[in-house]
Design a protein around this motif. Structure first.
Motif, PDB file in Angstrom:
ATOM      1  N   TYR A  70       0.862  -1.181   0.000  1.00 16.81           N
ATOM      2  CA  TYR A  70       0.000   0.000   0.000  1.00 16.81           C
ATOM      3  C   TYR A  70       0.898   1.230   0.000  1.00 16.81           C
ATOM      4  N   ILE A  71       0.936   1.906  -1.132  1.00 15.48           N
ATOM      5  CA  ILE A  71       1.804   3.072  -1.305  1.00 15.48           C
ATOM      6  C   ILE A  71       1.208   4.271  -0.571  1.00 15.48           C
ATOM      7  N   VAL A  72       2.011   4.902   0.291  1.00 15.56           N
ATOM      8  CA  VAL A  72       1.537   6.090   0.995  1.00 15.56           C
ATOM      9  C   VAL A  72       2.212   7.367   0.498  1.00 15.56           C
ATOM     10  N   ARG A  73       3.430   7.247  -0.056  1.00 14.47           N
ATOM     11  CA  ARG A  73       4.118   8.425  -0.587  1.00 14.47           C
ATOM     12  C   ARG A  73       4.989   8.022  -1.751  1.00 14.47           C
ATOM     13  N   LEU A  74       5.112   8.946  -2.675  1.00  7.55           N
ATOM     14  CA  LEU A  74       6.040   8.814  -3.790  1.00  7.55           C
ATOM     15  C   LEU A  74       6.896  10.071  -3.794  1.00  7.55           C
ATOM     16  N   GLY A  75       8.122   9.956  -4.261  1.00 10.76           N
ATOM     17  CA  GLY A  75       8.978  11.137  -4.281  1.00 10.76           C
ATOM     18  C   GLY A  75       9.981  11.087  -5.418  1.00 10.76           C
ATOM     19  N   VAL A  76      10.269  12.265  -5.961  1.00  5.31           N
ATOM     20  CA  VAL A  76      11.270  12.435  -7.020  1.00  5.31           C
ATOM     21  C   VAL A  76      12.164  13.619  -6.635  1.00  5.31           C
ATOM     22  N   GLU A  77      12.983  14.066  -7.564  1.00  8.04           N
ATOM     23  CA  GLU A  77      13.921  15.158  -7.291  1.00  8.04           C
ATOM     24  C   GLU A  77      13.231  16.335  -6.597  1.00  8.04           C
ATOM     25  N   GLY A  78      13.895  16.836  -5.556  1.00 12.65           N
ATOM     26  CA  GLY A  78      13.367  17.995  -4.843  1.00 12.65           C
ATOM     27  C   GLY A  78      12.293  17.648  -3.830  1.00 12.65           C
ATOM     28  N   TRP A  79      12.090  16.365  -3.544  1.00 11.46           N
ATOM     29  CA  TRP A  79      11.108  15.926  -2.551  1.00 11.46           C
ATOM     30  C   TRP A  79      11.852  15.304  -1.381  1.00 11.46           C
ATOM     31  N   TRP A  80      11.174  15.209  -0.256  1.00  6.66           N
ATOM     32  CA  TRP A  80      11.716  14.615   0.966  1.00  6.66           C
ATOM     33  C   TRP A  80      11.090  13.244   1.190  1.00  6.66           C
ATOM     34  N   MET A  81      11.870  12.321   1.739  1.00  3.22           N
ATOM     35  CA  MET A  81      11.337  11.003   2.094  1.00  3.22           C
ATOM     36  C   MET A  81      11.802  10.611   3.490  1.00  3.22           C
ATOM     37  N   GLY A  82      10.877  10.070   4.246  1.00  2.46           N
ATOM     38  CA  GLY A  82      11.148   9.571   5.589  1.00  2.46           C
ATOM     39  C   GLY A  82       9.817   9.329   6.284  1.00  2.46           C
ATOM     40  N   ASP A  83       9.848   8.611   7.374  1.00  2.00           N
ATOM     41  CA  ASP A  83       8.646   8.376   8.166  1.00  2.00           C
ATOM     42  C   ASP A  83       8.657   9.372   9.322  1.00  2.00           C
ATOM     43  N   ARG A  84       7.850  10.395   9.196  1.00  2.28           N
ATOM     44  CA  ARG A  84       7.863  11.485  10.180  1.00  2.28           C
ATOM     45  C   ARG A  84       7.488  11.000  11.581  1.00  2.28           C
ATOM     46  N   GLU A  85       6.494  10.137  11.684  1.00  5.46           N
ATOM     47  CA  GLU A  85       6.083   9.661  13.016  1.00  5.46           C
ATOM     48  C   GLU A  85       7.244   8.941  13.707  1.00  5.46           C
ATOM     49  N   SER A  86       7.878   8.032  13.014  1.00  7.70           N
ATOM     50  CA  SER A  86       9.007   7.289  13.582  1.00  7.70           C
ATOM     51  C   SER A  86      10.159   8.230  13.915  1.00  7.70           C
ATOM     52  N   TRP A  87      10.398   9.195  13.053  1.00  7.52           N
ATOM     53  CA  TRP A  87      11.497  10.145  13.203  1.00  7.52           C
ATOM     54  C   TRP A  87      11.305  11.031  14.437  1.00  7.52           C
ATOM     55  N   VAL A  88      10.081  11.546  14.604  1.00  5.96           N
ATOM     56  CA  VAL A  88       9.781  12.460  15.717  1.00  5.96           C
ATOM     57  C   VAL A  88       9.612  11.703  17.034  1.00  5.96           C
ATOM     58  N   MET A  89       8.889  10.580  16.984  1.00  2.67           N
ATOM     59  CA  MET A  89       8.558   9.850  18.205  1.00  2.67           C
ATOM     60  C   MET A  89       9.617   8.817  18.611  1.00  2.67           C
ATOM     61  N   ALA A  90      10.616   8.600  17.752  1.00  2.27           N
ATOM     62  CA  ALA A  90      11.674   7.596  17.997  1.00  2.27           C
ATOM     63  C   ALA A  90      11.072   6.210  18.223  1.00  2.27           C
ATOM     64  N   THR A  91      10.103   5.857  17.368  1.00  4.60           N
ATOM     65  CA  THR A  91       9.427   4.559  17.442  1.00  4.60           C
ATOM     66  C   THR A  91       9.718   3.761  16.172  1.00  4.60           C
ATOM     67  N   PRO A  92       9.507   2.444  16.212  1.00  3.69           N
ATOM     68  CA  PRO A  92       9.697   1.651  14.997  1.00  3.69           C
ATOM     69  C   PRO A  92       8.697   2.071  13.914  1.00  3.69           C
ATOM     70  N   SER A  93       9.139   2.089  12.692  1.00  2.00           N
ATOM     71  CA  SER A  93       8.290   2.464  11.559  1.00  2.00           C
ATOM     72  C   SER A  93       7.435   1.273  11.130  1.00  2.00           C
ATOM     73  N   ILE A  94       6.272   1.573  10.591  1.00  2.00           N
ATOM     74  CA  ILE A  94       5.439   0.529   9.981  1.00  2.00           C
ATOM     75  C   ILE A  94       5.639   0.507   8.468  1.00  2.00           C
ATOM     76  N   TYR A  95       6.522   1.370   7.977  1.00  2.00           N
ATOM     77  CA  TYR A  95       6.706   1.536   6.534  1.00  2.00           C
ATOM     78  C   TYR A  95       8.059   1.036   6.047  1.00  2.00           C
ATOM     79  N   HIS A  96       8.072   0.716   4.777  1.00  2.00           N
ATOM     80  CA  HIS A  96       9.303   0.508   4.020  1.00  2.00           C
ATOM     81  C   HIS A  96       9.480   1.735   3.133  1.00  2.00           C
ATOM     82  N   ILE A  97      10.710   2.167   2.952  1.00  2.00           N
ATOM     83  CA  ILE A  97      11.025   3.216   1.982  1.00  2.00           C
ATOM     84  C   ILE A  97      12.172   2.682   1.147  1.00  2.00           C
ATOM     85  N   ASP A  98      11.954   2.618  -0.179  1.00  2.00           N
ATOM     86  CA  ASP A  98      13.022   2.139  -1.050  1.00  2.00           C
ATOM     87  C   ASP A  98      13.142   3.016  -2.286  1.00  2.00           C
ATOM     88  N   ALA A  99      14.236   2.793  -2.988  1.00  2.00           N
ATOM     89  CA  ALA A  99      14.492   3.537  -4.221  1.00  2.00           C
ATOM     90  C   ALA A  99      13.796   2.832  -5.370  1.00  2.00           C
TER      91      ALA A  99
END
Length: 195
Positions: A70-99
């Motif tokens: 289930y795709i939640v975000r797509l990104g190309v040049e000039g876009w940001w990628m990361g899991d904000r909830e995991s990043w801010v809350m320091a919790t395990p992510s439920i997402y995969h992010i790949d190239a």
């Protein structure tokens, strides 16, 4: 690669960037590369860095028990990628992010972002604008997901993000829109017949 980010930063801020600020930015961002299908983040890991895409394409998605993506975000040049909830809350992510394509990016940690927000007015201004735009985009996407039919979802997506249509295959776009690949094919056929 930092030059690409400095050009991006100038689009979002009228504040000049001093040489000291450029030095701080250069120290804060780490150039990195991913090959196609290589992960920036896997579910269960904590998101410790956000990526600014300099060149390439990435996707953020979850996978259910049956292996459906289930795709939640797509990104190309000039876009940001990361899991904000995991990043801010320091919790395990439920997402995969790949190239999705070979990707060049600049990575930044939360600690470095907090330092940049305090010490680089242009970065602070950019972050405020991006947060506002992100909130608006998320609100529109949520409204679309709960109230728009497949054709409206696709036409809105095509109007807002034509560059993504060129970079990602139909099954990825369909997943992002919350419809099947067959439904997307039917919608596209109907739209071609109308024009």
């Amino acid at each position: 690669m930092l030059e690409a980010f400095l050009d991006y930063l100038k689009k979002y801020s009228s504040a000049p960037i001093s040489e000291d600020e450029k030095t701080l930015l250069a120290r804060s961002f780490i150039p990195s590369k991913l090959r196609k299908r290589q992960y920036l983040l896997q579910a269960g890991e904590q998101c410790k860095q956000f990526a600014f895409i300099v060149n390439g394409a990435m996707r953020q998605y979850s996978v259910d028990d049956k292996g459906n993506e289930y795709i939640v975000r797509l990104g190309v040049e000039g876009w940001w990628m990361g899991d904000r909830e995991s990043w801010v809350m320091a919790t395990p992510s439920i997402y995969h992010i790949d190239a999705w394509e070979d990707t060049q990016m600049l990575l930044v940690t939360r600690g470095n972002v907090l330092e940049l927000l305090k010490n680089v007015p242009a970065f602070n201004e950019m972050t405020c604008q991006l947060d506002e735009r992100n909130n608006i985009a998320n609100q529109r996407r949520l409204t679309s997901a709960i109230s728009a039919n497949a054709e409206k979802r696709y036409t809105d997506f095509a109007e807002c993000y034509p560059e993504l249509l060129e970079r990602f295959p139909q099954h990825i776009i369909a997943s992002y829109l919350g419809i099947t690949k067959d439904t997307l094919s039917r919608v596209k056929r109907q739209l071609m017949q109308k024009s």
